[in-house]
Every structure is written in structure tokens, then in C-alpha cells.
Design a protein around this motif. Structure first.
Motif, short mmCIF file in Angstrom:
data_model
loop_
_atom_site.label_atom_id
_atom_site.label_comp_id
_atom_site.label_asym_id
_atom_site.label_seq_id
_atom_site.Cartn_x
_atom_site.Cartn_y
_atom_site.Cartn_z
N THR A 154 0.85 -1.19 0.00
CA THR A 154 0.00 0.00 0.00
C THR A 154 0.89 1.24 0.00
OG1 THR A 154 -0.06 0.23 2.42
CG2 THR A 154 -1.69 -1.24 1.41
N TRP A 155 0.26 2.41 -0.04
CA TRP A 155 1.03 3.65 0.04
C TRP A 155 1.85 3.70 1.34
CZ3 TRP A 155 1.92 7.69 -3.30
CH2 TRP A 155 2.56 8.81 -2.76
N ASN A 156 1.23 3.29 2.43
CA ASN A 156 1.93 3.33 3.71
C ASN A 156 3.03 2.28 3.82
OD1 ASN A 156 0.41 5.44 4.62
ND2 ASN A 156 -0.86 4.26 6.03
N THR A 157 2.98 1.23 3.01
CA THR A 157 4.00 0.18 3.07
C THR A 157 4.74 0.05 1.75
OG1 THR A 157 2.44 -1.56 2.41
CG2 THR A 157 2.67 -1.11 4.78
N GLN A 158 4.73 1.12 0.94
CA GLN A 158 5.43 1.04 -0.33
C GLN A 158 6.92 0.80 -0.09
OE1 GLN A 158 5.82 4.96 -2.51
NE2 GLN A 158 4.45 5.63 -0.87
N PRO A 159 7.60 0.14 -1.02
CA PRO A 159 9.01 -0.20 -0.81
C PRO A 159 9.89 1.03 -0.76
CG PRO A 159 8.37 -0.63 -3.07
CD PRO A 159 7.11 -0.30 -2.34
N ARG A 160 11.06 0.83 -0.23
CA ARG A 160 12.05 1.90 -0.18
C ARG A 160 12.46 2.29 -1.60
NH1 ARG A 160 17.98 1.70 2.81
NH2 ARG A 160 18.73 3.71 2.02
N TRP A 161 12.55 3.58 -1.83
CA TRP A 161 13.04 4.11 -3.11
C TRP A 161 14.55 4.28 -2.97
CZ3 TRP A 161 9.66 5.64 -7.23
CH2 TRP A 161 8.30 5.40 -6.97
N TYR A 162 15.31 3.31 -3.47
CA TYR A 162 16.75 3.28 -3.23
C TYR A 162 17.48 4.40 -3.95
CZ TYR A 162 16.48 -1.18 -0.84
OH TYR A 162 16.20 -2.18 0.05
N HIS A 163 17.33 4.45 -5.28
CA HIS A 163 17.99 5.54 -5.99
C HIS A 163 17.32 5.80 -7.33
CE1 HIS A 163 20.31 1.89 -7.23
NE2 HIS A 163 20.21 2.44 -8.41
#
Length: 230
Positions: A154-163
Motif C-alpha cells: 500500500t502507500w503506507n508500506t510502499q518499498p524503499r526508493w533506493y535511488h
């Protein structure tokens, strides 16, 4: 530690590129498999929460692949399998369907197993169909290397945006609907090769998430990873 990545079959295009097919959802068959798990992210544009990639096993070849979208206006809702072949980015603001309004981001998981061969990746591009655009003005679309996704993302658990990997500046000339866009993801493909990731998850979002004119939709079923070798 490297992220767990999905396996995929490979086929050849007429141009000689190796094509790594994106998996589909909603009961559509795909030649890709996926290993996915959630990450965390603060929700701000381009801002990521500290954390490390978590390893995990690759799914068996032939499984249905995974992609999903998230919506800031419905931060706890999973849209996996609920939006047909439509991945959304940017802010949607229409009166006739408030359920779909809000700021959207989307993710696709691409198989990376076939990148493990010996050789040097000269270039890798994610090619995907941009089906609609709210405006033909050149509102930018960004592609990022992100953490893994789950069907329950979900939006609250979206994955980390690494780069950040690439920002595309779609021009206003010609047809701005139903066109093919090509994103440079070479850096991520090289990392996948170096670390032997079984999959790579890529995040799409609008650079401007405040203007509804930046809203666009994509067809995940058209996504392909085109790789050239030197």
C-alpha cells in the motif's frame, strides 16, 4: 545485501535485443516469476527510510509476475489485481470517480536472472506503453530502483526508493496518448548482474505530484527490459 529478484524466461526480438518480459497480474499468464516482499518508505517524493535490502528465495519459473500501484488518498488500500492493466502515476483529480483520485505511484518487478551471463551490459532500458496522459505538456516521469513489493503493498508500506535511475521528459509534439516510453535502467541492470539478483523492482512516479496535469497511465503488460551487450 542484495534484494531477492524474480526469474524469467528470455526471448529474442527481431532487433537482436534480449527481452526480459514483465510479469502480469489479474490472472494473466506471464513468462516471469517473482519473489517479492515489502519495504518501507516515508511517502515523501524521493525520500526514503533507512533500511537494508532483505534477501529471499526466487519463485519457481512460470509463476505469475507482480506489479502494483499505490494511492496516497487511500494509504492502507492494496490495489494489486484491482486496476486491470492500468498502472497510474501522478495526481488524479476528477469529480466523477473520487475512488481513483489522489497521488499514484506504480511498481513493476522484472526478471533479472538472464543478466547473470558473462559479458558487459552496454545499455538496459525499460520499455512500456504510456496509454493516457492528462495533458500533452511535457510533465516528467521518473523511474527508480526500489525494494520489493507484495500483493498487499500500500502507500503506507510502499518499498524503499533506493535511488533515481532516469527522468523522462515526454515532449508535447505528436500524440501524447498510447505511446511507447523508454527509460534508461542501465545502472540497475548492472547491479543486478554484479550481485546476481533474481529480480529487480522499478518504481514509476511523476516528478510533479501536485498538478493533475502530470497524471499518466501505463500498461504493465507491455513492459519489457531491452538489454544490449558490448
Amino acid at each position: 545485501m542484495p534484494t531477492s529478484r524474480s526469474l524469467t524466461g528470455r526471448r529474442r526480438s527481431r532487433s537482436g535485443y534480449a527481452l526480459l518480459a514483465c510479469g502480469l497480474v489479474g490472472g494473466l499468464a506471464a513468462p516471469a516469476a517473482v519473489a517479492a516482499s515489502p519495504g518501507t518508505q516515508a511517502g515523501q517524493t524521493g525520500a526514503s527510510v533507512s533500511g537494508q535490502r532483505q534477501p529471499g528465495p526466487a519463485a519457481p519459473r512460470g509463476s505469475v509476475g507482480l506489479w502494483t500501484s499505490v494511492n496516497a488518498s487511500h494509504p492502507t488500500k492494496s490495489y494489486h489485481g484491482l486496476t486491470d492493466d492500468v498502472a497510474r502515476v501522478g495526481k488524479r483529480a476528477l469529480r466523477n470517480n473520487p475512488e481513483l483520485n489522489g497521488v499514484w505511484r506504480s511498481f513493476v518487478t522484472m526478471g533479472a536472472q538472464d543478466l547473470h551471463r558473462r559479458g558487459t551490459i552496454k545499455e538496459a532500458r525499460l520499455v512500456i506503453r504510456n496509454t493516457t496522459s492528462q495533458s500533452c505538456a511535457p510533465y516528467n516521469v521518473e523511474i527508480w530502483d526500489t525494494g520489493r513489493i507484495y500483493p498487499r503493498t500500500t502507500w503506507n508500506t510502499q518499498p524503499r526508493w533506493y535511488h533515481w535511475l532516469h527522468t523522462l521528459h515526454p515532449g508535447s509534439s505528436g500524440n501524447c496518448q498510447n505511446r511507447t516510453l523508454s527509460f534508461n535502467v542501465t545502472a540497475d541492470a548492472r547491479e543486478a548482474q554484479k550481485n546476481r539478483w533474481p529480480s529487480m523492482t522499478l518504481g514509476l512516479k511523476a516528478s510533479n505530484e501536485k498538478s493533475s496535469d502530470a497524471y499518466k497511465t501505463f500498461a504493465p503488460s507491455t513492459a519489457r527490459l531491452h538489454v544490449t551487450w558490448s
